[in-house]
Enzyme design. Sequence first.
Site, PDB file in Angstrom:
ATOM      1  N   LYS A   1      46.162  39.491  36.160  1.00  0.00           N
ATOM      2  CA  LYS A   1      45.106  39.932  37.070  1.00  0.00           C
ATOM      3  C   LYS A   1      45.693  40.050  38.463  1.00  0.00           C
ATOM      4  O   LYS A   1      46.171  39.064  39.032  1.00  0.00           O
ATOM      5  CB  LYS A   1      43.949  38.938  37.058  1.00  0.00           C
ATOM      6  CG  LYS A   1      42.833  39.335  38.023  1.00  0.00           C
ATOM      7  CD  LYS A   1      41.636  38.426  37.882  1.00  0.00           C
ATOM      8  CE  LYS A   1      40.555  38.806  38.877  1.00  0.00           C
ATOM      9  NZ  LYS A   1      39.377  37.932  38.782  1.00  0.00           N
TER      10      LYS A   1
ATOM     11  N   LYS B   1      44.156  43.659  34.261  1.00  0.00           N
ATOM     12  CA  LYS B   1      43.108  44.059  35.204  1.00  0.00           C
ATOM     13  C   LYS B   1      43.670  44.250  36.592  1.00  0.00           C
ATOM     14  O   LYS B   1      44.432  43.388  37.026  1.00  0.00           O
ATOM     15  CB  LYS B   1      42.064  42.945  35.197  1.00  0.00           C
ATOM     16  CG  LYS B   1      40.965  43.072  36.203  1.00  0.00           C
ATOM     17  CD  LYS B   1      40.125  41.818  36.176  1.00  0.00           C
ATOM     18  CE  LYS B   1      39.044  41.945  37.224  1.00  0.00           C
ATOM     19  NZ  LYS B   1      38.206  40.778  37.307  1.00  0.00           N
TER      20      LYS B   1
HETATM   21  C1  PBG Z   1      36.432  36.953  39.845  1.00  0.00           C
HETATM   22  C2  PBG Z   1      36.259  38.345  39.384  1.00  0.00           C
HETATM   23  C3  PBG Z   1      36.407  39.500  40.133  1.00  0.00           C
HETATM   24  C4  PBG Z   1      36.145  40.561  39.286  1.00  0.00           C
HETATM   25  C5  PBG Z   1      35.830  40.035  38.036  1.00  0.00           C
HETATM   26  N1  PBG Z   1      35.930  38.661  38.109  1.00  0.00           N
HETATM   27  C6  PBG Z   1      36.663  39.657  41.578  1.00  0.00           C
HETATM   28  C7  PBG Z   1      37.938  39.172  42.154  1.00  0.00           C
HETATM   29  O1  PBG Z   1      38.806  38.641  41.456  1.00  0.00           O
HETATM   30  O2  PBG Z   1      38.100  39.309  43.364  1.00  0.00           O
HETATM   31  C8  PBG Z   1      36.185  41.985  39.676  1.00  0.00           C
HETATM   32  C9  PBG Z   1      35.573  42.949  38.688  1.00  0.00           C
HETATM   33  C10 PBG Z   1      35.360  44.300  39.254  1.00  0.00           C
HETATM   34  O3  PBG Z   1      35.821  44.628  40.360  1.00  0.00           O
HETATM   35  O4  PBG Z   1      34.704  45.100  38.567  1.00  0.00           O
HETATM   36  N2  PBG Z   1      35.706  36.063  39.081  1.00  0.00           N
END
Ligand code: PBG
Length: 308
Positions: A181, A233
């Site tokens: 991520k 992601k």
């Molecule tokens: C954090 C989380 C995020 C997203 C999903 N889970 C935000 C981040 O990490 O800043 C983003 C998902 C999206 O942008 O559609 N729990």
Amino acid sequence: MRRLTAETRLHPAELILPMFVREGTPEALPIQSMPGVVQHSIDSLKRAVAEAAEAGVGGVMLFGVPETRDAVGSAATDPDGILNVATRAVAAEVGDAIVLQTDLCLDEFTDHGHCGVLDARGHVDNDATLIRYRDMAIAQAEAGSQLLGLSGMMDGQVAAVRDALDEAGHTDTIILAYAAKYASAFYGPFREAVDSQLSGDRRAYQQDPANRREGLREARLDLEEGADVLMVKPALSYLDVLSDVAAISDVPVWAYQVSGEYAMVEAAAANGWIDRRRIIEETLIGARRAGADAVMTYWATEVARWLR
Ligand code: PBG
């Protein structure tokens, strides 16, 4: 001939719909930066999950938007916290018609907006956060979540949550590890979607977009810790990482087409600059071609209907 020779195709069962549920709202509220996506009430959430199931979508992933927040994200572990309440309501409504999944991360529930608890210096405390994740996992499994999405990017989170689940008898609860991520600007609209309190960024725990090998390393660590599914992601800018992870993984690999990817397409389409449907299908098939076994996308229900 093209249909006969296509190497990759889309199927509703390989789509997962991320959904937001907001505490205290009697009806669904629009999210400005994500036209077509809403913060659901419990009732509208139940209806939308039933519609997704009816369209053949493989799963839904729930995110909670609480009314009150604190330093440790108490609402995340409270059985009466919005995400746990919503999970119970959806589980009772849809049964086995669709795989019910929940986001396991503290950022929606903390008043500082970070994915973990903070130490005295204001830095995210990795190991103290794992203790919160263990409790959160049990609360979510007890509420009826079948698959926990570990999106916080803490080191050791998969092993910690697996251990907590097994100890509590939740041996069948699946762990989806957000293995690779990246600290991405593509999450911009999500901040509005969950009413995020974050100032600053998550570069202390999410990965550097410059690094490809590191994504693979994170995936290997999560496999060793017992991940049942791996996630890469965002999707669009990380297809190389997705491809690398798919090549070494012996568990399913999913991609998350995130809020910014959705918003860009919707904005351009609203201006008549692109062919909305073709672009949506192309981005999804691109993720599948790169190696995603399934894709999380805010378009899941709509695309599933097209495919039918
Ligand atoms: C954090 C989380 C995020 C997203 C999903 N889970 C935000 C981040 O990490 O800043 C983003 C998902 C999206 O942008 O559609 N729990």
